[in-house]
Design a protein around this motif. Structure first.
Motif, PDB file in Angstrom:
ATOM      1  N   HIS A 139      -4.674  -3.191   6.072  1.00 14.36           N
ATOM      2  CA  HIS A 139      -4.667  -2.027   5.200  1.00 14.36           C
ATOM      3  C   HIS A 139      -3.472  -0.875   5.352  1.00 14.36           C
ATOM      4  O   HIS A 139      -3.337  -0.445   6.602  1.00 14.36           O
ATOM      5  CB  HIS A 139      -5.845  -1.263   5.081  1.00 14.36           C
ATOM      6  CG  HIS A 139      -6.047  -0.107   4.359  1.00 14.36           C
ATOM      7  ND1 HIS A 139      -6.304  -0.128   3.104  1.00 14.36           N
ATOM      8  CD2 HIS A 139      -6.245   1.107   4.784  1.00 14.36           C
ATOM      9  CE1 HIS A 139      -6.513   1.172   2.388  1.00 14.36           C
ATOM     10  NE2 HIS A 139      -6.196   1.855   3.371  1.00 14.36           N
ATOM     11  N   ASP A 140      -2.531  -0.692   4.634  1.00 16.06           N
ATOM     12  CA  ASP A 140      -1.707   0.056   4.776  1.00 16.06           C
ATOM     13  C   ASP A 140      -1.922   1.470   4.151  1.00 16.06           C
ATOM     14  O   ASP A 140      -2.038   1.654   2.746  1.00 16.06           O
ATOM     15  CB  ASP A 140      -0.215  -0.345   4.378  1.00 16.06           C
ATOM     16  CG  ASP A 140      -0.003  -1.502   4.852  1.00 16.06           C
ATOM     17  OD1 ASP A 140       0.074  -1.481   6.175  1.00 16.06           O
ATOM     18  OD2 ASP A 140       0.611  -2.547   4.406  1.00 16.06           O
ATOM     19  N   ASP A 141      -2.144   2.535   4.776  1.00 11.60           N
ATOM     20  CA  ASP A 141      -2.086   3.984   4.162  1.00 11.60           C
ATOM     21  C   ASP A 141      -1.307   4.338   3.328  1.00 11.60           C
ATOM     22  O   ASP A 141      -0.169   4.196   3.608  1.00 11.60           O
ATOM     23  CB  ASP A 141      -2.707   4.866   5.366  1.00 11.60           C
ATOM     24  CG  ASP A 141      -3.926   4.590   6.221  1.00 11.60           C
ATOM     25  OD1 ASP A 141      -4.906   4.115   5.657  1.00 11.60           O
ATOM     26  OD2 ASP A 141      -3.770   5.096   7.314  1.00 11.60           O
ATOM     27  N   GLY A 142      -1.701   4.771   2.150  1.00 14.36           N
ATOM     28  CA  GLY A 142      -0.637   5.446   0.917  1.00 14.36           C
ATOM     29  C   GLY A 142      -0.158   4.407   0.287  1.00 14.36           C
ATOM     30  O   GLY A 142       0.458   4.808  -0.773  1.00 14.36           O
ATOM     31  N   VAL A 143      -0.468   3.138   0.261  1.00 16.26           N
ATOM     32  CA  VAL A 143       0.035   2.179  -0.524  1.00 16.26           C
ATOM     33  C   VAL A 143      -1.101   1.859  -1.586  1.00 16.26           C
ATOM     34  O   VAL A 143      -2.087   1.291  -1.451  1.00 16.26           O
ATOM     35  CB  VAL A 143       0.351   0.571   0.247  1.00 16.26           C
ATOM     36  CG1 VAL A 143       0.749  -0.172  -0.899  1.00 16.26           C
ATOM     37  CG2 VAL A 143       1.369   1.107   1.107  1.00 16.26           C
ATOM     38  N   ALA A 144      -0.621   2.272  -2.938  1.00 16.61           N
ATOM     39  CA  ALA A 144      -1.522   2.393  -4.101  1.00 16.61           C
ATOM     40  C   ALA A 144      -1.830   0.735  -4.311  1.00 16.61           C
ATOM     41  O   ALA A 144      -0.829   0.113  -4.675  1.00 16.61           O
ATOM     42  CB  ALA A 144      -1.020   3.188  -5.311  1.00 16.61           C
ATOM     43  N   GLY A 145      -3.175   0.423  -4.802  1.00 18.43           N
ATOM     44  CA  GLY A 145      -3.317  -0.706  -5.604  1.00 18.43           C
ATOM     45  C   GLY A 145      -3.166  -2.202  -4.723  1.00 18.43           C
ATOM     46  O   GLY A 145      -3.000  -3.157  -5.147  1.00 18.43           O
ATOM     47  N   GLN A 146      -2.942  -1.788  -3.230  1.00 15.05           N
ATOM     48  CA  GLN A 146      -2.522  -2.960  -2.333  1.00 15.05           C
ATOM     49  C   GLN A 146      -3.514  -4.180  -2.376  1.00 15.05           C
ATOM     50  O   GLN A 146      -3.096  -5.350  -2.420  1.00 15.05           O
ATOM     51  CB  GLN A 146      -2.153  -2.519  -0.968  1.00 15.05           C
ATOM     52  CG  GLN A 146      -3.406  -1.814  -0.233  1.00 15.05           C
ATOM     53  CD  GLN A 146      -3.296  -1.306   0.955  1.00 15.05           C
ATOM     54  OE1 GLN A 146      -2.698  -2.113   1.957  1.00 15.05           O
ATOM     55  NE2 GLN A 146      -3.322  -0.009   1.099  1.00 15.05           N
TER      56      GLN A 146
END
Length: 419
Positions: free
Chosen positions: A281-288
């Motif tokens: 999980h990468d914070d700030g990456v939308a729709g990942q």
């Protein structure tokens, strides 16, 4: 071409899937070997007792084994928790849960299998519920920190050593359940200790038992409940069929289901090799998480469609392999072929929920799907037999897939919404 090169490099999804398929194939081969040796050495009754023992331990022991391993990945990878804390906490939890569940499993084994004694039953149960957690914790820590390939090689050690044990006991004329149980218990402990020491050296944590962290125990339990519900949904139709229709029809349905189920092996391997990728999980990456699920589900859809067409075409040949008694299974094989598509698509969506941190929602959906499936089995199979079983299976699988995708999209939007 670049994606293809990345997929087949060491640690790529293609290479990892091959390793997962290797573990599945090896496990299947050991199962065939045990059937060949125990079936001939102990007869049908003895082999039936052996299978019954593992059916009990497999159903009861998910908390200590698979639930513990998945919790290791969840907290060490997604939550970025300290590896030593996670390892010690879940090792203690898995062993303690195995001991407690063993006290339940041993009386059930003695009740179901009246031909074995307390020592033999306790040995088999101890091997699966008490010793096995060491193997899951060790291999999944390596999987998180080093890669899927090395972890798969570690997991191969147990089935390989058990195959060697079976062959050795058969060659020496000692292949009996009262001998196999204790030797398997000792062997599993030895393999667990070796793998745990290897994992500690590779990953760099201090092996040992520690305080159980509440969050770790909850994760392991939620994972285990979900897996048990999925197994319940997967096997409930066969149980109701056996109780509701003539044995011959129930046998034809079970055989057809098993043939179609083999089609899930490639998707199961892809699911296993990609599991840790869904936990990133990468914070700030939308729709990942939605995007990742769509990519893997596209592969599942393509495979499912091809498999359904190929199976429908080859159904007469597949039914012919089973023998004349299973001639009517051809129609059932064709009807069940879409199961691979529905199951694969739903499982990737369920893994997408894990990436969003919705483990509880995922478990609730699996439990609800199992309950719905059982209601449909009880309602349709007594009246419509095989047609009812196929209908109940496909309807419940489709509903779970649709709800999983609806929840995935909803939670991803909620995750992306500005706070």
């Amino acid at each position: 071409m670049r994606r293809l090169r990345l997929g087949v490099r060491p640690g790529g999804i293609g290479t990892d899937t091959v390793w997962a398929l290797g573990v599945e194939t090896l496990t299947l081969a050991v199962g065939v070997l045990s059937f060949a040796l125990l079936g001939s050495g102990l007869g049908a009754a003895g082999y039936g007792d052996y299978v019954a023992i593992f059916a009990v331990t497999g159903t009861i022991g998910t908390v200590a084994t698979s639930g513990t391993g998945l919790a290791v990945m969840h907290h060490a990878l997604r939550e970025q928790a300290d590896v030593t804390v996670v390892a010690r906490s879940l090792l203690t939890f898995g062993t303690a849960a195995g001991c407690v569940l063993g006290l339940v499993a041993v009386p059930i084994v003695l009740l179901v299998v009246d031909s074995v004694g307390v020592v033999t039953a306790a040995a088999f149960v101890g091997a699966e519920l008490v010793a096995a957690p060491m193997i899951w914790v060790a291999s999944d820590l390596v999987r998180v920190r080093v890669g899927f390939g090395p972890a798969s090689r570690m997991k191969m050690l147990l089935p390989l050593s058990r195959a060697l044990l079976l062959v050795s006991l058969a060659a020496s004329g000692l292949l009996r359940l009262e001998v196999l149980g204790p030797t398997m218990f000792v062997l599993t402990i030895a393999v667990g200790v070796i793998l745990l020491a290897t994992s500690a050296r590779i990953v760099g944590f201090t092996a040992g038992r520690g305080r159980v962290v509440g969050a770790h125990a909850r994760s392991a339990t939620l994972y285990a409940v979900g897996l048990s519900a999925l197994a319940f949904q997967n096997d409930g139709d066969k149980a109701v069929m056996s109780a509701s229709v003539p044995p011959a029809e129930a046998g034809r349905y079970a055989a057809a289901y098993r043939i179609v189920q083999f089609g899930l092996l490639p998707m199961g391997s892809l699911l296993a090799s990609s599991h840790q990728r869904f936990l990133r999980h990468d914070d700030g990456v939308a729709g990942q998480h939605l995007a990742r699920t769509i990519r893997y589900s596209a592969v599942a859809c393509a495979y499912g469609v091809v498999f359904a067409i190929a199976t429908a075409t080859a159904a007469p040949l597949l039914a012919g392999v089973l023998g004349d008694d299973y001639a009517d299974a051809e129609w059932t094989i064709r009807l069940l072929a879409p199961l691979v598509l529905a199951r694969s698509v739903s499982l990737f969506a369920l893994n997408g929920l894990l990436g969003l941190g919705r483990t509880g929602v995922r478990t609730a959906l699996l439990v609800g799907g199992a309950a719905l499936a059982m209601i449909l089995y009880l309602a349709l199979i007594p009246r419509f037999a095989t047609t009812g079983a196929v209908t109940a299976t496909l309807v419940s699988e489709t509903i779970v897939a649709l709800v999983a995708w609806m929840l995935l999209v909803s939670f991803q939007r909620r995750e992306d919404a500005p706070s």
